[in-house]
Design a protein around this motif. Structure first.
Motif, PDB file in Angstrom:
ATOM      1  N   MET A 166      14.304   5.097  10.664  1.00 63.66           N
ATOM      2  CA  MET A 166      13.141   5.889  11.064  1.00 63.66           C
ATOM      3  C   MET A 166      11.904   4.998  11.245  1.00 63.66           C
ATOM      4  N   GLY A 167      12.080   3.731  11.034  1.00 66.32           N
ATOM      5  CA  GLY A 167      10.952   2.806  11.172  1.00 66.32           C
ATOM      6  C   GLY A 167       9.979   2.896  10.003  1.00 66.32           C
ATOM      7  N   LYS A 168      10.458   3.388   8.859  1.00 66.82           N
ATOM      8  CA  LYS A 168       9.574   3.568   7.699  1.00 66.82           C
ATOM      9  C   LYS A 168       9.797   2.480   6.667  1.00 66.82           C
ATOM     10  N   MET A 169       8.896   2.436   5.691  1.00 72.24           N
ATOM     11  CA  MET A 169       9.054   1.525   4.562  1.00 72.24           C
ATOM     12  C   MET A 169       9.198   2.357   3.295  1.00 72.24           C
ATOM     13  N   PRO A 170       9.977   1.862   2.324  1.00 70.89           N
ATOM     14  CA  PRO A 170      10.576   0.538   2.230  1.00 70.89           C
ATOM     15  C   PRO A 170      11.995   0.518   2.790  1.00 70.89           C
ATOM     16  N   SER A 171      12.483  -0.728   2.910  1.00 72.01           N
ATOM     17  CA  SER A 171      13.917  -0.931   3.094  1.00 72.01           C
ATOM     18  C   SER A 171      14.267  -2.195   2.316  1.00 72.01           C
ATOM     19  N   SER A 210      17.685   1.889   3.722  1.00 69.57           N
ATOM     20  CA  SER A 210      16.377   2.540   3.630  1.00 69.57           C
ATOM     21  C   SER A 210      16.510   3.747   2.703  1.00 69.57           C
ATOM     22  N   GLU A 211      15.397   4.454   2.488  1.00 67.88           N
ATOM     23  CA  GLU A 211      15.287   5.654   1.641  1.00 67.88           C
ATOM     24  C   GLU A 211      15.330   5.281   0.154  1.00 67.88           C
ATOM     25  N   SER A 212      14.214   5.524  -0.498  1.00 69.22           N
ATOM     26  CA  SER A 212      14.077   5.101  -1.899  1.00 69.22           C
ATOM     27  C   SER A 212      15.175   5.669  -2.799  1.00 69.22           C
ATOM     28  N   ILE A 213      15.597   6.892  -2.546  1.00 64.60           N
ATOM     29  CA  ILE A 213      16.599   7.487  -3.449  1.00 64.60           C
ATOM     30  C   ILE A 213      17.980   6.834  -3.243  1.00 64.60           C
ATOM     31  N   ALA A 270       1.534  17.473   0.292  1.00 66.40           N
ATOM     32  CA  ALA A 270       0.194  16.871   0.338  1.00 66.40           C
ATOM     33  C   ALA A 270       0.085  15.881   1.504  1.00 66.40           C
ATOM     34  N   ARG A 271       1.189  15.239   1.838  1.00 65.14           N
ATOM     35  CA  ARG A 271       1.221  14.247   2.922  1.00 65.14           C
ATOM     36  C   ARG A 271       0.780  14.831   4.271  1.00 65.14           C
ATOM     37  N   ARG A 272       0.876  16.163   4.413  1.00 70.18           N
ATOM     38  CA  ARG A 272       0.421  16.775   5.672  1.00 70.18           C
ATOM     39  C   ARG A 272      -1.068  16.508   5.898  1.00 70.18           C
ATOM     40  N   PRO A 305       5.057  -3.944   8.121  1.00 73.89           N
ATOM     41  CA  PRO A 305       4.474  -2.628   8.380  1.00 73.89           C
ATOM     42  C   PRO A 305       5.426  -1.757   9.188  1.00 73.89           C
ATOM     43  N   PRO A 306       5.354  -0.432   9.049  1.00 71.83           N
ATOM     44  CA  PRO A 306       6.262   0.454   9.801  1.00 71.83           C
ATOM     45  C   PRO A 306       6.230   0.140  11.292  1.00 71.83           C
ATOM     46  N   SER A 307       7.372   0.283  11.935  1.00 68.99           N
ATOM     47  CA  SER A 307       7.451  -0.047  13.359  1.00 68.99           C
ATOM     48  C   SER A 307       8.621   0.701  13.997  1.00 68.99           C
ATOM     49  N   ILE A 326       9.526  16.839  -6.967  1.00 66.60           N
ATOM     50  CA  ILE A 326       8.231  16.137  -6.909  1.00 66.60           C
ATOM     51  C   ILE A 326       8.024  15.566  -5.508  1.00 66.60           C
ATOM     52  N   LYS A 327       9.074  14.956  -5.007  1.00 64.68           N
ATOM     53  CA  LYS A 327       8.968  14.312  -3.696  1.00 64.68           C
ATOM     54  C   LYS A 327       8.815  15.330  -2.557  1.00 64.68           C
ATOM     55  N   LEU A 328       9.702  16.330  -2.550  1.00 65.39           N
ATOM     56  CA  LEU A 328       9.754  17.241  -1.403  1.00 65.39           C
ATOM     57  C   LEU A 328       8.682  18.321  -1.460  1.00 65.39           C
ATOM     58  N   MET A 382       0.820  -1.218   0.000  1.00 63.85           N
ATOM     59  CA  MET A 382       0.000   0.000   0.000  1.00 63.85           C
ATOM     60  C   MET A 382       0.859   1.275   0.000  1.00 63.85           C
ATOM     61  N   SER A 383       2.145   1.148   0.325  1.00 67.45           N
ATOM     62  CA  SER A 383       3.026   2.322   0.428  1.00 67.45           C
ATOM     63  C   SER A 383       3.500   2.769  -0.961  1.00 67.45           C
ATOM     64  N   ASN A 384       3.423   4.064  -1.196  1.00 70.41           N
ATOM     65  CA  ASN A 384       3.855   4.541  -2.520  1.00 70.41           C
ATOM     66  C   ASN A 384       5.373   4.419  -2.704  1.00 70.41           C
ATOM     67  N   TYR A 385       6.152   4.605  -1.643  1.00 70.65           N
ATOM     68  CA  TYR A 385       7.605   4.483  -1.811  1.00 70.65           C
ATOM     69  C   TYR A 385       8.037   3.022  -1.916  1.00 70.65           C
ATOM     70  N   TYR A 386       7.298   2.138  -1.245  1.00 70.66           N
ATOM     71  CA  TYR A 386       7.530   0.699  -1.429  1.00 70.66           C
ATOM     72  C   TYR A 386       7.233   0.346  -2.884  1.00 70.66           C
TER      73      TYR A 386
HETATM   74  N1  GSH Z   1      11.826   9.312   2.305  1.00 70.72           N
HETATM   75  C1  GSH Z   1      11.354   7.942   2.399  1.00 70.72           C
HETATM   76  C2  GSH Z   1       9.879   8.000   2.705  1.00 70.72           C
HETATM   77  C3  GSH Z   1       9.357   6.713   3.228  1.00 70.72           C
HETATM   78  C4  GSH Z   1       7.976   6.896   3.825  1.00 70.72           C
HETATM   79  O1  GSH Z   1       7.519   8.013   4.085  1.00 70.72           O
HETATM   80  N2  GSH Z   1       7.324   5.768   4.064  1.00 70.72           N
HETATM   81  C5  GSH Z   1       6.013   5.792   4.673  1.00 70.72           C
HETATM   82  C6  GSH Z   1       5.054   4.927   3.885  1.00 70.72           C
HETATM   83  S1  GSH Z   1       4.848   5.504   2.227  1.00 70.72           S
HETATM   84  C7  GSH Z   1       6.107   5.199   6.073  1.00 70.72           C
HETATM   85  O2  GSH Z   1       6.779   4.214   6.285  1.00 70.72           O
HETATM   86  N3  GSH Z   1       5.421   5.819   7.025  1.00 70.72           N
HETATM   87  C8  GSH Z   1       5.346   5.366   8.375  1.00 70.72           C
HETATM   88  C9  GSH Z   1       5.887   6.358   9.365  1.00 70.72           C
HETATM   89  O3  GSH Z   1       6.083   7.540   8.991  1.00 70.72           O
HETATM   90  O4  GSH Z   1       6.089   5.957  10.513  1.00 70.72           O
HETATM   91  C10 GSH Z   1      11.665   7.187   1.105  1.00 70.72           C
HETATM   92  O5  GSH Z   1      11.825   7.854   0.061  1.00 70.72           O
HETATM   93  O6  GSH Z   1      11.807   5.951   1.113  1.00 70.72           O
END
Ligand code: GSH
Length: 206
Positions: A46-51, A60-63, A104-106, A33-35, A96-98, A9-13
């Motif tokens: 940062m506990g985000k996805m993807p990695s 981590s970090e798509s770029i 919009a993510r806000r 899932p993020p944790s 586009i990302k920043l 479901m994650s756009n960066y994943y």
């Molecule tokens: N800058 C990161 C952004 C990753 C990101 O924001 N992932 C979101 C899902 S699309 C996430 O894991 N959010 C959970 C959180 O913020 O804890 C990248 O480009 O990979």
């Protein structure tokens, strides 16, 4: 084999998965899932996805993942060989990302958790989005691809960042992000048909 951690479901994943498909690399998807648990933070600080995991090491970090994959498997190239053109392609992707997606993510708390976003924030988002879209329009080539004649990493950021941003703007602000941006709308339509992107979209639904 490369392991891709996160959720479909994650756009960066999704962007990273499309990137792996474009590169023709074998990979395994691992639902994560993020944790904020220690084990997860080892993979993604940062506990985000993807990695991703490669031979027991994590990134981590798509770029950053893109940079790694581009060097690991230079063909098919997702950046122009000319150094300046490559920089311009990444410049577009980052605007586009920043300045579109992250703005919009806000509004995400209202869409995901039904936590209302204040009118003040919505006003700021509208204003910042206008500025961000202006920047993207100035940089985008759209002839036929985002950064020029070849498909590039900027197209993946276009598709997956505008996708989420468009949904957020529609659902939370009741507006059309692409209103007044027909070139971007056309490009998104064409990108949706690209096999890597079509596969990622279909598998995210199913
Ligand atoms: N800058 C990161 C952004 C990753 C990101 O924001 N992932 C979101 C899902 S699309 C996430 O894991 N959010 C959970 C959180 O913020 O804890 C990248 O480009 O990979």
């Amino acid at each position: 084999m490369i392991k891709l951690y996160g959720l479909r479901m994650s756009n960066y994943y999704s962007l990273t998965k499309a990137l792996l498909i474009e590169k023709g690399l074998e990979f395994e998807e691992v639902k994560a899932p993020p944790s904020q648990k220690d084990e997860y933070l080892q993979r993604s600080p940062m506990g985000k996805m993807p990695s991703i995991e490669v031979d027991g090491q994590f990134m981590s970090e798509s770029i950053a993942i893109f940079n790694y994959l581009e060097r690991l498997k230079p063909e098919p190239a997702l950046l122009p060989s000319d150094p300046f053109a490559a920089g311009k392609t990444l410049e577009l992707a980052m605007h586009i990302k920043l300045n579109v997606e992250l703005v919009a993510r806000r509004c995400l708390p209202e869409l995901l958790f039904k936590t209302p976003v204040s009118e003040e924030t919505k006003t700021e988002v509208r204003k910042d989005l206008e500025r961000g879209l202006g920047a993207v329009e100035r940089l985008m080539v759209c002839d036929p691809y985002a950064a020029g004649k070849d498909f590039s990493i900027a197209d993946l950021y276009t598709f997956f960042c505008f996708g989420l941003a468009g949904t957020l703007v529609k659902q939370v602000l009741g507006a059309d992000l692409l209103d007044g941006h027909p070139r971007v709308a056309d490009l998104l339509g064409r990108l949706a048909e690209r096999p890597s992107i079509a596969r990622v979209t279909a598998e995210a639904k199913g």
